[in-house]
Design a protein around this motif. Structure first.
Motif, PDB file in Angstrom:
ATOM      1  N   UNK A 142       0.824  -1.216   0.000  1.00  0.00           N
ATOM      2  CA  UNK A 142       0.000   0.000   0.000  1.00  0.00           C
ATOM      3  C   UNK A 142       0.861   1.271   0.000  1.00  0.00           C
ATOM      4  N   UNK A 143       1.894   1.309   0.834  1.00  0.00           N
ATOM      5  CA  UNK A 143       2.712   2.524   0.925  1.00  0.00           C
ATOM      6  C   UNK A 143       3.422   2.792  -0.405  1.00  0.00           C
ATOM      7  N   UNK A 146       0.843   4.011  -2.904  1.00  0.00           N
ATOM      8  CA  UNK A 146       0.371   5.360  -2.582  1.00  0.00           C
ATOM      9  C   UNK A 146       1.378   6.400  -3.066  1.00  0.00           C
ATOM     10  N   UNK A 150       0.746   9.263  -5.992  1.00  0.00           N
ATOM     11  CA  UNK A 150       0.895  10.702  -5.765  1.00  0.00           C
ATOM     12  C   UNK A 150       1.834  11.308  -6.815  1.00  0.00           C
ATOM     13  N   UNK A 157      -9.576   5.415  -6.829  1.00  0.00           N
ATOM     14  CA  UNK A 157     -10.599   5.464  -5.789  1.00  0.00           C
ATOM     15  C   UNK A 157     -10.162   4.649  -4.576  1.00  0.00           C
ATOM     16  N   UNK A 158      -9.421   3.577  -4.834  1.00  0.00           N
ATOM     17  CA  UNK A 158      -8.943   2.736  -3.734  1.00  0.00           C
ATOM     18  C   UNK A 158      -7.661   2.039  -4.174  1.00  0.00           C
ATOM     19  N   UNK A 159      -6.767   1.855  -3.218  1.00  0.00           N
ATOM     20  CA  UNK A 159      -5.495   1.186  -3.515  1.00  0.00           C
ATOM     21  C   UNK A 159      -5.496  -0.187  -2.858  1.00  0.00           C
ATOM     22  N   UNK A 163      -0.447  -6.255   0.711  1.00  0.00           N
ATOM     23  CA  UNK A 163      -0.369  -6.375   2.176  1.00  0.00           C
ATOM     24  C   UNK A 163      -1.747  -6.310   2.838  1.00  0.00           C
TER      25      UNK A 163
ATOM     26  N   UNK B 158      -5.631   7.264   0.294  1.00  0.00           N
ATOM     27  CA  UNK B 158      -5.955   5.887   0.672  1.00  0.00           C
ATOM     28  C   UNK B 158      -7.182   5.902   1.573  1.00  0.00           C
ATOM     29  N   UNK B 181       0.429   0.115   7.435  1.00  0.00           N
ATOM     30  CA  UNK B 181       0.227   0.094   5.978  1.00  0.00           C
ATOM     31  C   UNK B 181       1.032   1.199   5.301  1.00  0.00           C
ATOM     32  N   UNK B 182       1.136   2.348   5.950  1.00  0.00           N
ATOM     33  CA  UNK B 182       1.855   3.477   5.361  1.00  0.00           C
ATOM     34  C   UNK B 182       3.358   3.427   5.639  1.00  0.00           C
ATOM     35  N   UNK B 183       3.791   2.416   6.401  1.00  0.00           N
ATOM     36  CA  UNK B 183       5.216   2.229   6.705  1.00  0.00           C
ATOM     37  C   UNK B 183       5.802   3.441   7.403  1.00  0.00           C
TER      38      UNK B 183
END
Lengths: 247, 247
Positions: A142-143, A146, A150, A157-159, A163, B158, B181-183
């Motif tokens: 996810x990170x 994301x 960016x 809309x969603x990632x 994980x 997210x 999730x964002x580490x």
């Protein structure tokens, strides 16, 4: 015959398929982003003495086996970043690069977070988003995804990062997982990818599929991209997908 | 004294706090959206004979106890949509409404997906997104929050729905889950909410906190919103938060 010509029937059937799809799930590495250009450029900069393009290709070849090892249970859940790091250290060692610094390794691993989108990707996703829910569905975490979004202005809309499920595609948990989170049936999700194996696994879970041609995914290396009649769509990019879906 | 006045020290301290935050996590119901207006309007339309505003308030009061029951393990994991449905059926029954159709109930439950954002929310999030990773962190489920975001043009990086963790705030799994999730470290996440209990739980997990004043959250009912010195920020809306964070 009822008077409807074959072409008309095809259009009606295609329209019905479109009407049922609510969620578009996109593979990322290769499908919406150009990993070979992005990772090669970082490797050329970080390790000027070796062939960055060739190293990027070899690095990417370690990807499938490493994920499969995790999925087979041969090792515990491990994030893609960590799998990337291990593989790079091994590949550098094989090339006689034994003095790479932690900063160099970290920067190279991080290059997978910052790979550029294919030129038409961001705008195509924006068109598709008006009518559909557009999700990343990737083996990246996810990170990572994301950060990639960016930088590239991908308006997901969603990632859906691996994980979330602690499973890697082609595991069914990922394909069924996104349908479950979105509260839709599997056949209401269209998996979009430039890899036949990803689409085949998605189909086996009941998802619809769209193949995206990315002839330059592996740089100048030839990539076979035959039309597979089992795919619901075969497109040349996100702009073409948007057009074929009437967005 | 080194010559730095108290105000200067305060600014330096504030700047340091800002510098460490990477991720902003937003409560949604009440904090970025006006549930009372949205749900009341739907209820007035669906059940013209009863007081929609009062029913919306009572419905919202069932929320905390229902989530707590799930968190206590008194019942298995249940989506907010389903908890909303049960509570509404009970509240309608108590009011003598015994002939509500499935369509009416479905529409009322769905009203929580489509509640409007507070006027400054979408633009404020857009400003904040330039410098920070902006995430929903809500007891709503992912599909609900995705629909809410599309309708309101919330440009989340997210969406952290409770179904990702199968836990409801104030459970620590949710606050620590978004950091994982964002580490990032918990202190690199700023929880933004208009509910002191949400912020208190976030702080106990090591997150930083920002209280958002929403005096109209419960319609015309008075809401106490004292400044809590334990919060890192106290703001009047997303625009004020963006300004205080230098965006």
């Amino acid at each position: 015959m009822t008077g409807l010509a074959g072409g008309t029937m095809d259009r009606i059937r295609a329209q019905r398929k479109v009407d049922m799809v609510k969620v578009l799930a996109f593979d990322t590495f290769g499908t919406v982003t150009d990993w070979h250009s992005g990772v090669s450029a970082a490797l050329y900069r970080l390790f000027p003495d070796i062939d960055g393009s060739e190293l990027a290709l070899d690095w990417r070849r370690t990807y499938g086996p490493a994920l499969a090892e995790v999925e087979a249970g041969a090792r515990p859940w491990t994030l893609l970043d960590d799998l990337h790091r291990e593989a790079l250290e091994r590949l550098l060692h094989d090339r006689g690069v034994v003095n790479a610094t932690a900063d160099q390794i970290n920067s190279a691993v991080h290059a997978w977070h910052t790979i550029p989108g294919w030129p038409e990707a961001a705008e195509g996703l924006r068109r598709l988003k008006r009518r559909y829910t557009v999700c990343a569905l990737s083996n990246g975490n996810v990170a990572l995804l994301t950060e990639m979004a960016k930088l590239n202005d991908f308006a997901w809309d969603f990632i859906g990062g691996a994980d979330l499920w602690r499973h890697y595609k082609p595991a069914s948990e990922v394909y069924l997982g996104i349908a479950d989170l979105m509260r839709v049936e599997p056949h209401e999700v269209l998996m979009v990818a430039t890899h036949a194996s990803d689409l085949e696994a998605a189909r086996s879970c009941g998802l619809r599929t769209a193949y995206v041609e990315r002839p330059r995914e592996w740089g100048t290396q030839h990539k076979d991209e035959p039309v597979n009649p089992l795919d619901d769509y075969h497109v040349t990019g996100m702009d073409d997908l948007a057009t074929q879906l009437g967005c």
